[in-house]
Design a protein around this motif. Structure first.
Motif, PDB file in Angstrom:
ATOM      1  N   PHE A  81       0.845  -1.201   0.000  1.00  0.00           N
ATOM      2  CA  PHE A  81       0.000   0.000   0.000  1.00  0.00           C
ATOM      3  C   PHE A  81       0.872   1.239   0.000  1.00  0.00           C
ATOM      4  O   PHE A  81       1.855   1.324   0.737  1.00  0.00           O
ATOM      5  CB  PHE A  81      -0.887   0.000   1.260  1.00  0.00           C
ATOM      6  N   LEU A  82       0.487   2.197  -0.852  1.00  0.00           N
ATOM      7  CA  LEU A  82       1.185   3.476  -0.852  1.00  0.00           C
ATOM      8  C   LEU A  82       0.228   4.568  -0.393  1.00  0.00           C
ATOM      9  O   LEU A  82      -0.822   4.772  -0.992  1.00  0.00           O
ATOM     10  CB  LEU A  82       1.702   3.803  -2.267  1.00  0.00           C
ATOM     11  N   ALA A  83       0.603   5.240   0.709  1.00  0.00           N
ATOM     12  CA  ALA A  83      -0.144   6.442   1.108  1.00  0.00           C
ATOM     13  C   ALA A  83       0.485   7.595   0.339  1.00  0.00           C
ATOM     14  O   ALA A  83       1.661   7.905   0.518  1.00  0.00           O
ATOM     15  CB  ALA A  83      -0.041   6.664   2.610  1.00  0.00           C
ATOM     16  N   PHE A  84      -0.310   8.209  -0.553  1.00  0.00           N
ATOM     17  CA  PHE A  84       0.234   9.185  -1.488  1.00  0.00           C
ATOM     18  C   PHE A  84       0.574  10.510  -0.806  1.00  0.00           C
ATOM     19  O   PHE A  84      -0.117  10.955   0.104  1.00  0.00           O
ATOM     20  CB  PHE A  84      -0.786   9.460  -2.598  1.00  0.00           C
ATOM     21  N   GLU A 155      -6.105   8.737   3.346  1.00  0.00           N
ATOM     22  CA  GLU A 155      -5.107   7.731   2.984  1.00  0.00           C
ATOM     23  C   GLU A 155      -4.967   6.699   4.104  1.00  0.00           C
ATOM     24  O   GLU A 155      -4.888   5.500   3.850  1.00  0.00           O
ATOM     25  CB  GLU A 155      -3.746   8.395   2.711  1.00  0.00           C
TER      26      GLU A 155
ATOM     27  N   TYR B 432      -3.702   5.925  -9.143  1.00  0.00           N
ATOM     28  CA  TYR B 432      -4.222   5.950  -7.766  1.00  0.00           C
ATOM     29  C   TYR B 432      -5.166   4.771  -7.538  1.00  0.00           C
ATOM     30  O   TYR B 432      -5.084   4.064  -6.534  1.00  0.00           O
ATOM     31  CB  TYR B 432      -4.960   7.273  -7.522  1.00  0.00           C
ATOM     32  N   GLN B 435      -3.315   1.481  -7.548  1.00  0.00           N
ATOM     33  CA  GLN B 435      -2.596   1.262  -6.297  1.00  0.00           C
ATOM     34  C   GLN B 435      -3.537   0.757  -5.194  1.00  0.00           C
ATOM     35  O   GLN B 435      -3.117   0.272  -4.176  1.00  0.00           O
ATOM     36  CB  GLN B 435      -1.882   2.548  -5.855  1.00  0.00           C
ATOM     37  N   ARG B 436      -4.832   0.856  -5.428  1.00  0.00           N
ATOM     38  CA  ARG B 436      -5.776   0.306  -4.455  1.00  0.00           C
ATOM     39  C   ARG B 436      -6.308  -1.049  -4.918  1.00  0.00           C
ATOM     40  O   ARG B 436      -7.328  -1.526  -4.432  1.00  0.00           O
ATOM     41  CB  ARG B 436      -6.939   1.286  -4.238  1.00  0.00           C
TER      42      ARG B 436
END
Lengths: 252, 480
Positions: A81-84, A155, B432, B435-436
């Motif tokens: 998971f990437l928190a932007f 996020e 985005y 990525q989810r």
């Protein structure tokens, strides 16, 4: 869990990452620090599979699989998971619908049944509490018209809901006031366990007062030039990055 | 080209799913158009003399006109003598649903619109138009209890000649434009609805059009009259089988709303758009207009246009009554080599009349999408208001979006607002969602549906679901 070996990456022909080595084990929190332009966000982007970065050398293994061969959505389904740093707005797309779709994709990948709208509501209510967000948020479009703090809390909410094995937080603290920072950090801490790991990318030490890291790495000119424990972050707070630059032949 | 763009290109190339030809025998006239053809059509339908005269008048008018070319679309010349102007299923019209040709029923089932199920489950009265003659009308009894007339156009001519004669051509005159004149001369069938004073039509009236016989032009005619204080919601949905010949569709729809009456007209159009190289597909040149004849009358158009090689239509409102309201909500999608020049006309005549225009254009592949809208405030229209919003979304870098707003204001008390935006579907938005855990295909669907949300909100529930699906089929096949 994650093993990065001799990673080189470039964007538009300019090399940004210049041989990164990093090992992350379950239960660990790694902080990546460094001055502006050192490659911190590039590293986060390469892990998530952003198209504009091309990996020119090296490899990344994630849970025993070759990460670089996976499409971005597969990496997410595998538990990355990437928190932007800058979450994008998606007008007209309902937050609740979006997050339930994401959760169901990930659950399907793990061989679990889809959750119904009702079951989802149960799950999300608990997570909303964690980041101190109102249920009204679910009716809004994804990030549309959100304040900076709301976007970052969103996020963390997504992270809490999707339960990743490895979460990469890309400058989640930037632009946050002290209350939002506390909430975001609280969310992360509540999720810490022996099974999952975090990579916290940050420019400042203050986030690390709340999320205490096991390891701190300093990135400079695309390389990890120094690693240590949380005291390294405190040292950087006191002395800045100049001494790192000097030691590594850069301009102070 | 990035990976996302590649995936985008791949899945915007999904083939049309509803391309099949069902083998129902047709009773057709030979190709070509002359007075005899018109007399034969009229005779086959047993029409009264006044209607034949009306048709012939339109025909002679048409002969004097030239095919318009001002729209922002390109197409090869149409040979009007190569078109078959009448085709009907051979068997005589059935009296009940059991009498319908099983092949026709099977075709509807293939399209996912089983009549019997709809009858029971959805509460939708379906006037199904297959080629040119209506083959089934349901729920008639229930409607007739309230005095609502909903039938094929031919039947209305036989059973309710006075209503037809009073209103036919009153909104779109026989010589209005080239295609409307052609339609007036040769129209084969269509739908008719009349809602009596004070009646709120208890169900959505629905017509499924389907072009079937080879080389058959379609010239449908729809007339809906809402008497004082009544309300009706009308749905029109279309799919067509795959074929090589370009097919001309020149329909005319006329709506009349009297004092305090309200008509909601929703369209989902998914005709064969042509293949990936731009070969084949339907030419959809339609004239749709509503007249808010009485005070406080309201007409609302909602359209979702995903099909056809060329879409050329401007559903409009003539706001004659004081305090009358006109609305236009539109989603137009062009993919591959599809072209669309669509929008609306709002003609303000009455005092305090108001209109709202929300247009969403989506272009993918080599698609060209134009919004063309006219807002005209006449001298008599004191305190008229208009709000227009035109948004364009581009998918990929080979398509185009164009906006042509025409504003004409002759009364200084009017308030007219126009907003327009153009955006590209963002790779960062797709990333985005990726990525989810959401695939690129689903991500595009989600973003496009989000873009169209304001328009979908205007559609009746079941239709909105169908519209989202059609949008998905047109872009790839997975909007959910």
């Amino acid at each position: 869990m994650l093993s990065i070996k001799n990673l080189h990456a470039s964007v538009d022909g300019h090399e940004i990452l210049n041989g990164i080595d990093l090992d992350v084990k379950p239960g660990e929190v790694h902080a990546i620090m460094g001055p502006n332009g050192s490659g911190k966000s590039t590293l986060a982007g390469v892990l998530a599979g952003r198209a504009e970065y091309s990996v020119t050398e090296g490899r990344i293994d994630f849970l025993g699989k070759n990460l670089l061969e996976m499409a971005p959505e597969m990496r997410a389904r595998e538990g990355l998971f990437l928190a932007f740093q800058y979450p994008v707005e998606i007008p007209g797309v309902n937050s609740s619908y979006f997050l339930r779709t994401a959760l169901n994709e990930i659950r399907a990948h793990r061989g679990l049944d889809k959750v119904s709208a009702l079951e989802f509501l149960k799950i999300i209510r608990e997570k909303l509490e964690l980041v101190e967000m109102d249920e009204k948020f679910l009716k809004r479009s994804v990030n549309e018209g959100f304040s900076g703090g709301e976007k970052k809390r969103n996020e963390i909410l997504q992270m809490a809901t999707l339960e990743p094995k490895l979460a990469v937080l890309d400058e989640t603290d930037s632009g946050l006031d002290i209350d939002a920072l506390r909430i975001v950090a609280g969310g992360v801490n509540a999720l810490r366990s022996q099974e999952n790991a975090f990579i916290v990318v940050t420019h400042y030490q203050r986030l690390l007062n709340y999320i205490v890291p096991d390891f701190v790495h300093v990135l400079y000119q695309g390389k990890i030039v120094k690693s240590g424990d949380k005291d390294l972050a405190l040292h950087l707070e006191d002395f800045g990055y100049d001494w790192i630059k000097e030691q590594n032949g850069g301009q102070a | 080209m990035t990976e996302e763009m590649q995936t985008l290109n791949e899945f915007t190339n999904q083939e049309y799913k509803y391309g099949f030809v069902s083998d129902i025998e047709s009773d057709s006239l030979p190709k070509g158009l002359n007075e005899d053809v018109i007399r034969t059509i009229s005779a086959k339908k047993g029409e009264p003399d006044w209607l034949l005269e009306w048709r012939l008048g339109a025909y002679h008018h048409w002969l004097q006109m030239t095919e318009p070319r001002w729209a922002n679309v390109k197409f090869a010349p149409i040979d009007y003598q190569q078109i078959v102007y009448y085709a009907a299923p051979k068997k005589s019209a059935p009296k009940s649903i059991e009498e319908i040709d099983p092949a026709i029923l099977a075709m509807y089932n293939k399209l996912g619109i089983p009549l019997q199920e709809q009858e029971v489950l959805a509460g939708v009265a379906v006037d199904a138009v297959l080629d040119s003659v209506s083959v089934a009308t349901t729920f008639k009894d229930k409607l007739s209890e309230l005095g609502v007339i909903f039938c094929s156009f031919s039947e209305a001519v036989r059973e309710h000649p006075n209503l037809v004669r009073q209103y036919l051509g009153s909104v779109v005159p026989a010589g209005d434009n080239f295609f409307a004149a052609l339609n007036s001369a040769v129209f084969s069938d269509g739908s008719f609805a009349y809602i009596p004073k004070g009646v709120r039509c208890p169900m959505e009236l629905s017509t499924y059009f389907r072009i079937n016989a080879q080389f058959t032009g379609q010239f449908e005619r729809t007339l809906i009259i809402a008497d004082e204080g009544s309300y009706v919601s009308y749905l029109e949905g279309c799919t067509a089988p795959m074929r090589d010949e370009n097919q001309l569709h020149a329909a005319v729809v006329e709506l009349v709303a009297l004092d305090h009456a309200s008509i909601k007209y929703s369209t989902v159009q998914n005709w064969y758009p042509g293949d990936k190289e731009g070969k084949g597909g339907i030419y959809n040149f339609v004239t749709k207009r509503g007249l808010c004849k009485g005070a406080h009358a309201k007409i609302s158009w909602t359209q979702v246009e995903t099909g056809s090689a060329i879409t050329w239509k401007y559903p409009g409102c003539v706001l004659q009554g004081d305090h009358s309201v006109g609305e236009f909500y539109s989603v137009a999608l062009t993919n591959n080599y599809q072209q669309a020049d669509t929008g609306t006309k709002m003609i303000h005549i009455g005092k305090n009349s108001s209109s709202t225009i929300v247009s969403k254009g989506i272009s993918a592949g080599f698609g060209q999408n134009s919004y063309r809208g006219q807002v005209k405030i006449l001298k008599s229209a004191r305190n008229a208001r208009n709000f227009s919003q035109c948004d364009s979304l581009l998918i990929g870098d080979k398509c185009g979006a164009h906006t042509f707003p025409y504003l004409e204001v002759k009364n200084s008390t009017a308030q007219v607002e126009h907003e327009a935006t153009t955006s590209k579907i963002g790779e960062d938005q797709i990333f985005y969602l990726n990525q989810r855990g959401i695939s690129t295909e689903d991500a595009v669907s989600m973003i496009v549906n989000g873009f169209c949300k304001e328009v979908f909100a205007e559609l009746p529930m079941e239709f909105a679901v169908e519209a989202q699906k059609l949008l998905g089929v047109s872009l790839e096949g997975s909007v959910g």
